[in-house]
Design a protein around this motif. Structure first.
Motif, PDB file in Angstrom:
ATOM      1  N   LEU A 114     126.507 -50.202 -39.282  1.00 15.86           N
ATOM      2  CA  LEU A 114     126.469 -48.732 -39.363  1.00 15.86           C
ATOM      3  C   LEU A 114     125.053 -48.261 -39.663  1.00 15.86           C
ATOM      4  O   LEU A 114     124.569 -47.298 -39.066  1.00 15.86           O
ATOM      5  N   ALA A 115     124.376 -48.939 -40.581  1.00 15.62           N
ATOM      6  CA  ALA A 115     122.985 -48.579 -40.895  1.00 15.62           C
ATOM      7  C   ALA A 115     122.082 -48.878 -39.700  1.00 15.62           C
ATOM      8  O   ALA A 115     121.235 -48.058 -39.338  1.00 15.62           O
ATOM      9  N   GLU A 116     122.283 -50.035 -39.077  1.00 14.58           N
ATOM     10  CA  GLU A 116     121.437 -50.424 -37.949  1.00 14.58           C
ATOM     11  C   GLU A 116     121.569 -49.472 -36.762  1.00 14.58           C
ATOM     12  O   GLU A 116     120.579 -49.081 -36.147  1.00 14.58           O
ATOM     13  N   TYR A 117     122.802 -49.085 -36.436  1.00 12.47           N
ATOM     14  CA  TYR A 117     123.044 -48.261 -35.248  1.00 12.47           C
ATOM     15  C   TYR A 117     123.174 -46.766 -35.560  1.00 12.47           C
ATOM     16  O   TYR A 117     123.451 -45.972 -34.676  1.00 12.47           O
ATOM     17  N   LYS A 118     122.984 -46.409 -36.827  1.00  8.25           N
ATOM     18  CA  LYS A 118     123.054 -44.998 -37.257  1.00  8.25           C
ATOM     19  C   LYS A 118     124.400 -44.381 -36.897  1.00  8.25           C
ATOM     20  O   LYS A 118     124.510 -43.448 -36.096  1.00  8.25           O
ATOM     21  N   ALA A 119     125.456 -44.917 -37.530  1.00  7.07           N
ATOM     22  CA  ALA A 119     126.821 -44.439 -37.319  1.00  7.07           C
ATOM     23  C   ALA A 119     127.520 -44.334 -38.672  1.00  7.07           C
ATOM     24  O   ALA A 119     127.024 -44.844 -39.678  1.00  7.07           O
ATOM     25  N   VAL A 120     128.667 -43.666 -38.695  1.00  6.63           N
ATOM     26  CA  VAL A 120     129.414 -43.487 -39.932  1.00  6.63           C
ATOM     27  C   VAL A 120     130.876 -43.893 -39.735  1.00  6.63           C
ATOM     28  O   VAL A 120     131.394 -43.884 -38.623  1.00  6.63           O
ATOM     29  N   TYR A 121     131.488 -44.230 -40.855  1.00  5.96           N
ATOM     30  CA  TYR A 121     132.912 -44.554 -40.873  1.00  5.96           C
ATOM     31  C   TYR A 121     133.599 -43.545 -41.776  1.00  5.96           C
ATOM     32  O   TYR A 121     133.213 -43.350 -42.922  1.00  5.96           O
ATOM     33  N   PHE A 122     134.623 -42.897 -41.211  1.00  4.08           N
ATOM     34  CA  PHE A 122     135.426 -41.921 -41.941  1.00  4.08           C
ATOM     35  C   PHE A 122     136.805 -42.505 -42.233  1.00  4.08           C
ATOM     36  O   PHE A 122     137.318 -43.310 -41.462  1.00  4.08           O
ATOM     37  N   VAL A 123     137.418 -42.044 -43.312  1.00 11.97           N
ATOM     38  CA  VAL A 123     138.817 -42.352 -43.582  1.00 11.97           C
ATOM     39  C   VAL A 123     139.587 -41.042 -43.628  1.00 11.97           C
ATOM     40  O   VAL A 123     139.012 -39.979 -43.875  1.00 11.97           O
ATOM     41  N   THR A 124     140.890 -41.151 -43.370  1.00  9.96           N
ATOM     42  CA  THR A 124     141.752 -39.978 -43.468  1.00  9.96           C
ATOM     43  C   THR A 124     143.072 -40.388 -44.093  1.00  9.96           C
ATOM     44  O   THR A 124     143.290 -41.559 -44.399  1.00  9.96           O
ATOM     45  N   TYR A 125     143.953 -39.441 -44.271  1.00 12.36           N
ATOM     46  CA  TYR A 125     145.224 -39.647 -44.962  1.00 12.36           C
ATOM     47  C   TYR A 125     146.097 -40.676 -44.267  1.00 12.36           C
ATOM     48  O   TYR A 125     146.513 -40.466 -43.134  1.00 12.36           O
ATOM     49  N   GLY A 126     146.414 -41.767 -44.955  1.00  7.38           N
ATOM     50  CA  GLY A 126     147.397 -42.705 -44.451  1.00  7.38           C
ATOM     51  C   GLY A 126     148.789 -42.168 -44.768  1.00  7.38           C
ATOM     52  O   GLY A 126     148.981 -41.506 -45.786  1.00  7.38           O
ATOM     53  N   GLY A 127     149.755 -42.410 -43.887  1.00 10.55           N
ATOM     54  CA  GLY A 127     151.120 -41.977 -44.124  1.00 10.55           C
ATOM     55  C   GLY A 127     151.367 -40.498 -43.868  1.00 10.55           C
ATOM     56  O   GLY A 127     152.409 -39.972 -44.241  1.00 10.55           O
ATOM     57  N   ALA A 128     150.416 -39.821 -43.247  1.00  6.55           N
ATOM     58  CA  ALA A 128     150.554 -38.381 -43.005  1.00  6.55           C
ATOM     59  C   ALA A 128     150.335 -38.043 -41.533  1.00  6.55           C
ATOM     60  O   ALA A 128     149.737 -37.024 -41.199  1.00  6.55           O
ATOM     61  N   GLY A 129     150.833 -38.896 -40.643  1.00  5.10           N
ATOM     62  CA  GLY A 129     150.598 -38.717 -39.214  1.00  5.10           C
ATOM     63  C   GLY A 129     151.109 -37.409 -38.652  1.00  5.10           C
ATOM     64  O   GLY A 129     150.471 -36.797 -37.801  1.00  5.10           O
ATOM     65  N   ALA A 130     152.267 -36.937 -39.125  1.00  5.51           N
ATOM     66  CA  ALA A 130     152.800 -35.663 -38.629  1.00  5.51           C
ATOM     67  C   ALA A 130     151.902 -34.507 -39.058  1.00  5.51           C
ATOM     68  O   ALA A 130     151.629 -33.594 -38.279  1.00  5.51           O
ATOM     69  N   LEU A 131     151.416 -34.569 -40.278  1.00  2.00           N
ATOM     70  CA  LEU A 131     150.513 -33.527 -40.771  1.00  2.00           C
ATOM     71  C   LEU A 131     149.180 -33.561 -40.019  1.00  2.00           C
ATOM     72  O   LEU A 131     148.681 -32.526 -39.578  1.00  2.00           O
ATOM     73  N   LEU A 132     148.612 -34.736 -39.836  1.00  5.80           N
ATOM     74  CA  LEU A 132     147.331 -34.855 -39.136  1.00  5.80           C
ATOM     75  C   LEU A 132     147.427 -34.386 -37.684  1.00  5.80           C
ATOM     76  O   LEU A 132     146.473 -33.831 -37.145  1.00  5.80           O
ATOM     77  N   SER A 133     148.585 -34.590 -37.062  1.00  2.19           N
ATOM     78  CA  SER A 133     148.736 -34.181 -35.659  1.00  2.19           C
ATOM     79  C   SER A 133     148.605 -32.677 -35.481  1.00  2.19           C
ATOM     80  O   SER A 133     148.329 -32.196 -34.380  1.00  2.19           O
ATOM     81  N   GLN A 134     148.770 -31.921 -36.546  1.00  3.62           N
ATOM     82  CA  GLN A 134     148.641 -30.467 -36.459  1.00  3.62           C
ATOM     83  C   GLN A 134     147.215 -30.025 -36.152  1.00  3.62           C
ATOM     84  O   GLN A 134     147.008 -28.900 -35.692  1.00  3.62           O
ATOM     85  N   ALA A 135     146.242 -30.892 -36.370  1.00  7.03           N
ATOM     86  CA  ALA A 135     144.848 -30.568 -36.053  1.00  7.03           C
ATOM     87  C   ALA A 135     144.519 -30.821 -34.584  1.00  7.03           C
ATOM     88  O   ALA A 135     143.448 -30.456 -34.121  1.00  7.03           O
ATOM     89  N   VAL A 136     145.433 -31.462 -33.853  1.00  2.40           N
ATOM     90  CA  VAL A 136     145.207 -31.806 -32.445  1.00  2.40           C
ATOM     91  C   VAL A 136     145.606 -30.625 -31.560  1.00  2.40           C
ATOM     92  O   VAL A 136     146.748 -30.173 -31.589  1.00  2.40           O
ATOM     93  N   ARG A 137     144.662 -30.156 -30.760  1.00  2.00           N
ATOM     94  CA  ARG A 137     144.905 -29.013 -29.871  1.00  2.00           C
ATOM     95  C   ARG A 137     145.216 -29.440 -28.439  1.00  2.00           C
ATOM     96  O   ARG A 137     145.931 -28.767 -27.721  1.00  2.00           O
TER      97      ARG A 137
END
Length: 188
Positions: A114-137
């Motif tokens: 990640l440092a070498e290629y200048k990238a990031v790793y994000f995490v999000t809510y596990g176990g909340a797939g139905a809730l997260l899908s609400q952000a998908v348009r």
């Protein structure tokens, strides 16, 4: 730290501004891919083939969305364990991938890449797939349709909640004491 709103594709300026523990709301395009798609992508690279998707500046969400119920764009879309993608990650970063979203920690090799290629790793809510899908348009399959839910999808999201787990400076919420808080679930 306050919650930042960021848009994909990710630029170097945005990536440089992010720190481990930073809450973000992501809008724009996300690609999806899980184990089988990652294996195919890296095998294609090994054979010198062109990838079916351009990874430059993109973010891959480690998810296999469920079928869309009536009236919805997509079904549940919760993150899978990111460590399973670690064997495939460095070659994809070398192709210009700038971000990944999942759950759980990453290997020391991926953190260093990640440092070498200048990238990031994000995490999000596990176990909340139905809730997260609400952000998908919008959602559509881009490649490897035969993999079903594990195909590469393009998701257009608005205010998708995540947390920077690993930044380009070596920051790691799993290995250090970082003050952090996920964006409120109602943020989107």
């Amino acid at each position: 730290m306050r919650t930042l709103r960021i848009t994909t594709p990710l630029t170097d300026a945005v990536i440089k501004s992010l720190r481990a523990g930073q809450a973000v709301l992501i809008s724009g395009r996300l690609l999806t891919a899980r184990d089988a798609a990652h294996k195919r992508l890296t095998e294609a690279l090994g054979r010198g083939e062109k990838l079916p998707v351009d990874l430059r500046g993109q973010v891959i969400y480690y998810v296999g969305p469920t079928p869309a119920p009536p009236g919805r764009v997509i079904g549940a879309a919760g993150p899978t364990t990111s460590g399973r993608m670690d064997p495939y990650t460095v070659p994809l970063l070398a192709q210009g991938l700038k971000g990944m979203i999942g759950k759980g920690y990453r290997s020391p090799e991926v953190v260093a890449a990640l440092a070498e290629y200048k990238a990031v790793y994000f995490v999000t809510y596990g176990g909340a797939g139905a809730l997260l899908s609400q952000a998908v348009r919008e959602a559509r399959v881009l490649a490897y349709a035969d993999l079903g839910p594990e195909a590469i999808h393009e998701l257009i999201v608005e205010d998708f909640p995540a947390l920077v787990a690993n930044d380009i400076y070596g920051g790691d919420i799993y290995r250090e004491s970082v003050q952090w808080r996920m964006p409120a679930a109602g943020a989107f």
